[in-house]
Design an enzyme around this catalytic site. Structure first.
Site, PDB file in Angstrom:
ATOM      1  N   ARG A 103       0.974  -1.248   0.168  1.00 20.09           N
ATOM      2  CA  ARG A 103      -0.006   0.013  -0.158  1.00 20.09           C
ATOM      3  C   ARG A 103       0.869   1.240  -0.096  1.00 20.09           C
ATOM      4  NH1 ARG A 103      -3.623   0.101  -2.326  1.00 20.09           N
ATOM      5  NH2 ARG A 103      -2.832   1.982  -3.243  1.00 20.09           N
ATOM      6  N   LYS A 138       2.280  24.791  -4.374  1.00 17.20           N
ATOM      7  CA  LYS A 138       1.090  24.331  -3.899  1.00 17.20           C
ATOM      8  C   LYS A 138       1.100  22.674  -3.960  1.00 17.20           C
ATOM      9  CE  LYS A 138      -1.350  28.432  -5.290  1.00 17.20           C
ATOM     10  NZ  LYS A 138      -2.417  28.905  -6.256  1.00 17.20           N
ATOM     11  N   LYS A 170       5.193  39.010  -4.634  1.00 16.13           N
ATOM     12  CA  LYS A 170       3.791  38.945  -4.973  1.00 16.13           C
ATOM     13  C   LYS A 170       2.880  39.830  -4.591  1.00 16.13           C
ATOM     14  CE  LYS A 170       2.570  34.671  -5.129  1.00 16.13           C
ATOM     15  NZ  LYS A 170       2.053  33.348  -5.194  1.00 16.13           N
ATOM     16  N   GLU A 204       5.352  40.252  -9.295  1.00 12.59           N
ATOM     17  CA  GLU A 204       4.090  39.684 -10.106  1.00 12.59           C
ATOM     18  C   GLU A 204       3.464  41.242 -10.423  1.00 12.59           C
ATOM     19  OE1 GLU A 204       1.749  37.295  -7.414  1.00 12.59           O
ATOM     20  OE2 GLU A 204      -0.299  38.406  -7.864  1.00 12.59           O
ATOM     21  N   ASP A 225      -0.352  38.224 -13.548  1.00 13.93           N
ATOM     22  CA  ASP A 225      -1.288  37.363 -12.744  1.00 13.93           C
ATOM     23  C   ASP A 225      -2.632  37.493 -13.124  1.00 13.93           C
ATOM     24  OD1 ASP A 225      -2.413  36.162 -10.426  1.00 13.93           O
ATOM     25  OD2 ASP A 225      -2.863  38.208  -9.587  1.00 13.93           O
TER      26      ASP A 225
END
Lengths: 287, 287, 287, 287, 287, 287
Positions: A103, A138, A170, A204, A225
Site C-alpha cells: 500500500r 502548492k 507577490k 508579480e 497574474d
C-alpha cells in the site's frame, strides 16, 4: 537523466521512512498472523489507466527500505507513457514483506504518476510554442521534492523549490510595501541590492503597463497574474526578451494553449500538484 | 468534538514542522529583503468555491508554529458548509510572518477542505440508508492523520489507521495462504487465535457465498470486493447482522447510492483521499 | 534588518540544541554539586579586543533555550564596532543556569564576531569601489547559516547557501565535461535549458578570453579564478556590465584593494569563514 | 590507535549527515544538469601547505556516506606531517558523486588538519618537558568530537569533553559560592562528597597560595589561571606531585615553552580550537 | 538539591516524548469518544505501599508535556518516605488530558519510586559504616538517566553514567590484554597515560593480592569482584586509603551489611536497577 | 513465528540506537585505551538461572548495530526454556566491539528473559483452563514493543499496544461520564457509534450485575476489576460467551489458578512488565 539524482536521495529516504512508519508503527498484524516468513513470491505492477509513469524508482526504494532482500525491477522508466494492461515492474522475495509494503509503495506510485500524467496533458497542449509548463509551491505538505520530480517526469519544469531559492515579489508583498510608500520598481531595486547575486528577481504584475516598470527596475522575470489573453499578448510585446514572462492564475487544459500562443515563456498551474488524480496502478501477487 | 483532540497534536506538530522546513529551510528571501519586521497587518481567509471547511485549526497552528505572536481567529468551525465569498477566519500580527507562512497554511487548508467536501458529497448521497462512508489507507504519504481527520469533518468515518490496528485479510493474503493449503475460513480462525483480542477480524470476499464461510469462521467484518449490486444484496441477506459488511472497489458518486441501498453497513472509497481536488481558499492581506 | 529573520530561527534552534546537548549531555556536574538552584545573579559580556560584534541574539537564544526564565539584554546591535572594555550585554537570573550555558554561548559569540571582524576589514579595504565582498561554502560543517550571517554583519554579502540554490560551473565540472567533448559555452547553454528559471548561471574561467565565451553563451555571472590583476582588468573590459564578474582565489587583505580597483563586481574569500580568529569576549559574573 | 574508534562513529555519522544536508538539501543543481551519472573518474587530495594531516578517515566517510560505491584511499595516516605537493589520498567512482561531496569533505579535512598543525607546534615547543598540551571546550559548536580528535592527532591531549565528565570549579563558581560564605577549600570538599567517584575534582586558582588550600582540600587537579611564570613555578613548588597542575590563560606559541619549564603537568590553550587556520588541501580531478 | 537540575531536563524531555508517543501515537480512542473536552476535574496520587517517593517532578512534567494547561502539585518531595494512604500530589485541569496521560505518568512514578525504595533498604542496611551504596550500568535501556536519579533519591550514589566518563578495566578487558602479554599493572599504567586527566582509573581484581598491584600501578579505585567477606577485609587492609575500594557481585540485602563492615568505600548492586519492583501508586479521579 | 517480524524492526532499531547512544555517547574510554582494534575473539552467552529465553535476536541486533562485522549466533530460539550452564549463543569478531556493546546487549537480554520467565510461570499455572494470560500497558517507558514481545515469548498474549488501538472504558472514564449523567450502557453505545469499526469495545465493571448491562449495550469485552473468585464465577455465568471476560487487579501466581478456573477468557497482570526480575545471563570472553 530521468531519475532522482543521488544528492536527492537523502531527502527521499526521510519521506519514505515517515510513510513506512505511518503504516507500520504497530507492525502488520494481518501478515504477521497469517503469512509464513519464509514464503517467497513475486508480484507485478499492473497499470489500469492511460497516463505517464512516475515513481517506479521511489516505489522500489520503499520496498527495499523495509526489506533490503527484496528484488525490484522496473520494466519501464519514469516518464514513459503507459496504458491499461501494461506491467511496468515487479517485486520478488518474501511475500510477507511485499504485502506489508504494497500500500505504501502504491500510494507514492499512484500519486506521482497522476501528477506526471496531468502535467503531460498540459505540455502536449502547448506543443510548438515557446512556453514551458511550470509547477508552483502548492504541493502536498512534506512531499514537495517528489511532487516536483513528477512534474519533470511529465515534461514540465520546476519553479522555486522554496521561499529561499528565488525571489518572487507577490501581490501581498507589494500591498504591504505600498503602505510604507514603496512602489513596484523600488521593490525590485531593493531586492536586487539586498539578496545574494545567485538568485533571480521575479515580480508579480496585474497589468501590461507594470511589465515595463518591472523590466526597467531590473526584474529578471515577471509573473502575469490572472491576465486576459489580450493583456498577456501586450505584456509580451512590452517585456518579451528583456525578462522571462510567466502566465499564472486559473489556467487549465482548456485555456493553456491560448496563453501559450501569446508568446509567454512560462505557464504555471497550481492544479498540477494541488488537485491530483491518482493513476490507477495495482500490485498483483502471482500464485 | 469536531477538532483534533489534544493527544493527536504531537503527531500534527511533526507534520507541520516538516512542511515549514520544506518551504523555509533557506529562509524567505523575498520577505526578508522587503518587508520591515515591525510592520503589522491582518489577512482574511476567503473562500472561493462551495464546499465543507476542514483544517482551520491546523492552519492556525501552522501560523503560530512559526510565530507564536500571531493571532489567528476561526469564524467557522471545521465541518461547516462554506460558499464563495465566505470569510472563514483571519490572522493578524507581523506581516512578514504572515507572508512567510501563507502558502504552507493554505496547502493544508485547501487539501483538507477538498477531502471534506468530497466526503460530504458521498455522505449526502447515502442519506437515509444504514451505510457509513469510510476511508482507506490510500492517503498522501505522511499525511494520513490529517487526511482521515478531514474525512470525519465531511461526515465520513475512518477505517484502519495502519496495518497494526485492525485485521483485514485481503485477496493477496488469501492467495498466498492458498499456496500453503489454507482457505478463507481457516485464515479467519488463525487470525482470531493469534492476534490480540482488542482488534477485529475483517476478511475480503469476492462472492456472496464466501460471506457465509467468513461469518461461520467468526469474522467480525467482511469486505465485499467489487461486487455487483445484486451480489451485495445477496451478501447482506446471507451475512447481515452477523458481521459488518463493507462494500468496496470502484464505488463513485454515481454508484454509491445503489450500493448503500443494498443494506451494507460500510462503503469505502479510496478516491476520497487519493484523488483530492483542493478547495479554493485564498488569504487576502488587508491594506 | 541586522538580525536573523524569524524564518531562519527554526534552523538556528537545531544548531543551538546540538551545541547544548554536546556540552550538557551528562548535566553540569560542577554547578549541580556547588551552586544552589535558587541563587540569583547577573553577568556581563565584556569585550577584550577591537572588532565587529555578531551573535548577541544567538547568544541570548542559547541562554534562553536552556532556561527561559533568564533575562538577556543586548546593549549593542550585531554589526556594531566594539573595543576593549565595552560591555555589550548582560544576562540575569539563576546563577546555575548562567554558568551552565556560559561556554556554549561564548563559543557562538566569539566565532561569529571573529568572522564579522575579519569581513569588515575586507569591506573597508575595498571602500569606494563597486566590489562586494562575498563569502564561500568553506564554512564550519553544520554552521553555515550562522557563518554566513556573520559575514553580513561585517558588511559582506553571501554567495550560494548550498549546491542547490545557484549554478556554479567550476573547473572540475568543466574538466569532466571536456572528457565528453563539451566545452564551456555548451556547458552554460545546457545549464540554462535544464535548471529552473529562478536561479542564475555562473561559470568559472581562468583567462579573460573565456569571459567572452561565457557571456555569449548567456552566463549571468563569471568567476575569475586566480587571475592576475591585469587579467582581471581585461576580463572587466571584455565582460563588465554583461555579466557579474567575481574575483576569487587566494585574495587576502593585502591584495583585495587592487582586485577591487579592476572593476569586478564581487570578490570572494574563503578565509572569511575557514580561518576564523575568535574575537575575545568574556562573561563576567557580578558578585 | 590514531583513528576514531568504532564507538565514536555513531556521533560522527550525525555530524556528517548534518554537513551533507546543509549543502545538498536542494540537490546539486550544477552537477545534476551537466555531469552524466555514469561518468567515472578519480580525484586526488593535494596538500598545498606544511602541516599535520587529520581527518582523512572523516573525509572518506563523508564521500561514502553520500555514495557507498565510491572508493576512497588514504595514502598517509592521520597525524602524519605533510608538505606542499604531497598527495595524501584519492577518491574514485562516479564523478557526479565526487563533485557533489568535494566541498563538504574538504571543509572537514582542512579544519581538522589546521587544528592538528597548530597543536603540533605547541607540542614541539614544549618537547623535553613534562607538560602535556591540552585543549579546552572552546570548540566550534557541534564539532567538539572532531576538534578534540584533531588535537590528539597533533600530539595534544584532551581535557573534559563536556560539563558532565569532570569537575572544574572555575572563578565564576567560586565567586558565586563566596556570596553564600563558602570558600575554595569547602567548595572542593563539597564537590568530593557529592559527585560520583569516577571523576576528578579540579579547581581554578589565581595565586600560588591557593594551590596549597586546594591540595589540602583534596583537589585532584588545579588550574593556574593567568599566572606569571614565576607564580607558576611557586605553584609547582607548593603543589607539584600532590595534584596535577595546569597552566591556562593567554598562553601562545611564544610563551608556552617558559610555562612548560616551570614544571606544570598540563598547559591548555583555547586557540587550538577557537582560532583555527585551515590547512590548504585541494581535490584535483584527473582528466 | 533533590530534583533533576535544569541541565538534565533536555534529556528528560526526550524520554518523556518517547513514552507519550508510544502510548498516544494513534490518539486516545476511548477518551476522544467519551469525555467532553471542556470537562474539568482533579485527580490525586494515592500511595498504596510503603517506600520512598521518586519521580513526582517527572510525572508532573509528563502531564504538562501533553497539556501545559494542567496544574500539577507535589505534596511531598522526591526522597520522602511514604506509606499506604498518603496522597503525594494532585493534577487538575481537563479530565480528558488527565486520563490520556495517567498511565504514562504512573509508569515513570512507580518504577522510580520502586528503585528509590529498594536503594533505601540497602542504604539503611549499611548505616554507620563508611560504605556508599552505588548503582551500575544495568539500567533499563533508554532510562539510565532516570534510573540513576532514583538511586540518588533513595540515598545511594551513582557510578559511571556511561562507558566514556570513567575508566573501569574489567575482567574481560584484562583477559583480552593477557593474550597480548599485558598484565594488570601495565594495563593501569597504559590507561593513565592515554586517557584524559579528568577521569579516574578503576580496575577489577579478584584477589586481595591484586589490590596491591593495582595501587602500585596508580589505580584510583579498585573493584573487588565477588570476594568473600574475609578477602574484602584483607583487601581493605592492603589498599584502604590509597585507592577507593568497591565491593561488587551478588551482594543483596542479606549480605550487604557484612560487606560494608569490612571497611570498603563503595558497594555496588545491579539489582537496584535491573530487578525493580514497582511501588504501588494510583491516580484517583475525584468526582 | 517466534521472532519479531520485519515490520517491527524499524521501531526496534530506534530503541537500540537510544540504548547504544546512552552508553557510548562519549565513546568507550577503557576499551579505546587498552584493547588493540585488530584483536579478534569470541564470547559466549552463559545462562546462570532457570527461565525462558527472550531477546537473543535483539541482543544480536545490538552487537551488529555498532559493528556490522560481528558474527552473532543464537543456539536456542526465543521462547526456549533454559537452565544454569546453558550456552545460548556466541558473538565473535573484534574484541573491542564486543566489549563496548556487552552491557547494552545484556541489559536487553536479561530484562526480556526475565519477563518471559515470569509470564511462563503464570501460563503454566493456568494450564488446562480456557484463560489466556495477557499483559497491560504498565511497561517500562520506551520499551513497550519489547516488553510485550517478551510476554509472547513466555506464552502470554498481548492486550492493547496503546491508547489508540482498542477501546477500554475504565473506572475513571465512567466516573467522569457519570458527572455528565451518562451511565455504563450509554458509554458503551456512544463508543460503538463513534469509533472506527475495526476495534473492539471493552468496558470495566466492578460487579457481576454490570456484566449484563455491558453485554446488552454491545460490549465486545468486559474487564472484571478486582472481583472475588465468586463474583468472577457469577460474571462468567451472566456474560460468558457473549463477550470476552477479563479478570484483572492484583492477581498473582498464588491466585491466578483460581481465577482461571472461574471460566474467564483472559487474565491480565501488570506485574509481568512493571516488576521484572532480570534473568541472570552473562557474556564470557574466551581467551
Amino acid at each position: 537523466m530521468s531519475e532522482l539524482s543521488i544528492s536527492w536521495w537523502r531527502q527521499l529516504e526521510e519521506i519514505i521512512d515517515r510513510a513506512l512508519d505511518e503504516d507500520l508503527c504497530l507492525g502488520d498484524a494481518t501478515t504477521e498472523a497469517l503469512i509464513p516468513p519464509q514464503l517467497q513470491g513475486r508480484a507485478s505492477f499492473l497499470v489500469k489507466a492511460e497516463g505517464v509513469l512516475a515513481g517506479m524508482g521511489v516505489a522500489a526504494a520503499v520496498f527495499r527500505r523495509l526489506d533490503p532482500s527484496l528484488k525490484v525491477d522496473a520494466f519501464m522508466p519514469d516518464g514513459a507513457r503507459v496504458k491499461p494492461g501494461d506491467v511496468v515492474g515487479s517485486v520478488s522475495g518474501a511475500v510477507a514483506s511485499i504485502l506489508s509494503v504494497e500500500r505504501t509503495a502504491l500510494n507514492f506510485l499512484q500519486r506521482l504518476s497522476g501528477i506526471a500524467t496531468q502535467t503531460a496533458l498540459f505540455v502536449e497542449a502547448v506543443a510548438g510554442t515557446r512556453a514551458r509548463i511550470v509547477d508552483t509551491r502548492k504541493t502536498a505538505p512534506g512531499l514537495r521534492l517528489l511532487d516536483k520530480y513528477a512534474v519533470r517526469m511529465g515534461g514540465g519544469h520546476n519553479h522555486r523549490f522554496n521561499l529561499g531559492d528565488g525571489i518572487l515579489i507577490k501581490d501581498n508583498h507589494l500591498a504591504a510595501m505600498r503602505r510604507t510608500g514603496v512602489g513596484l520598481g523600488e521593490a525590485v531595486r531593493r531586492a536586487r541590492s539586498r539578496v545574494r547575486h545567485s538568485i533571480k528577481i521575479q515580480v508579480e504584475v496585474t497589468s501590461p503597463e507594470q511589465v515595463l516598470e518591472a523590466v526597467e527596475a531590473g526584474a529578471d522575470a515577471i509573473l502575469l497574474d490572472n491576465m486576459s489573453v489580450d493583456d498577456m499578448r501586450r505584456a509580451v510585446g512590452l517585456g518579451g526578451g528583456r525578462a522571462l514572462l510567466e502566465a499564472s492564475g486559473g489556467i487549465n487544459l482548456q485555456t493553456v494553449r491560448a496563453a501559450a500562443e501569446t508568446g509567454v515563456d512560462l505557464i504555471s498551474a497550481g492544479s498540477l500538484t494541488h488537485s491530483v488524480k491518482a493513476l490507477d496502478i495495482s500490485l498483483e501477487l502471482e500464485v
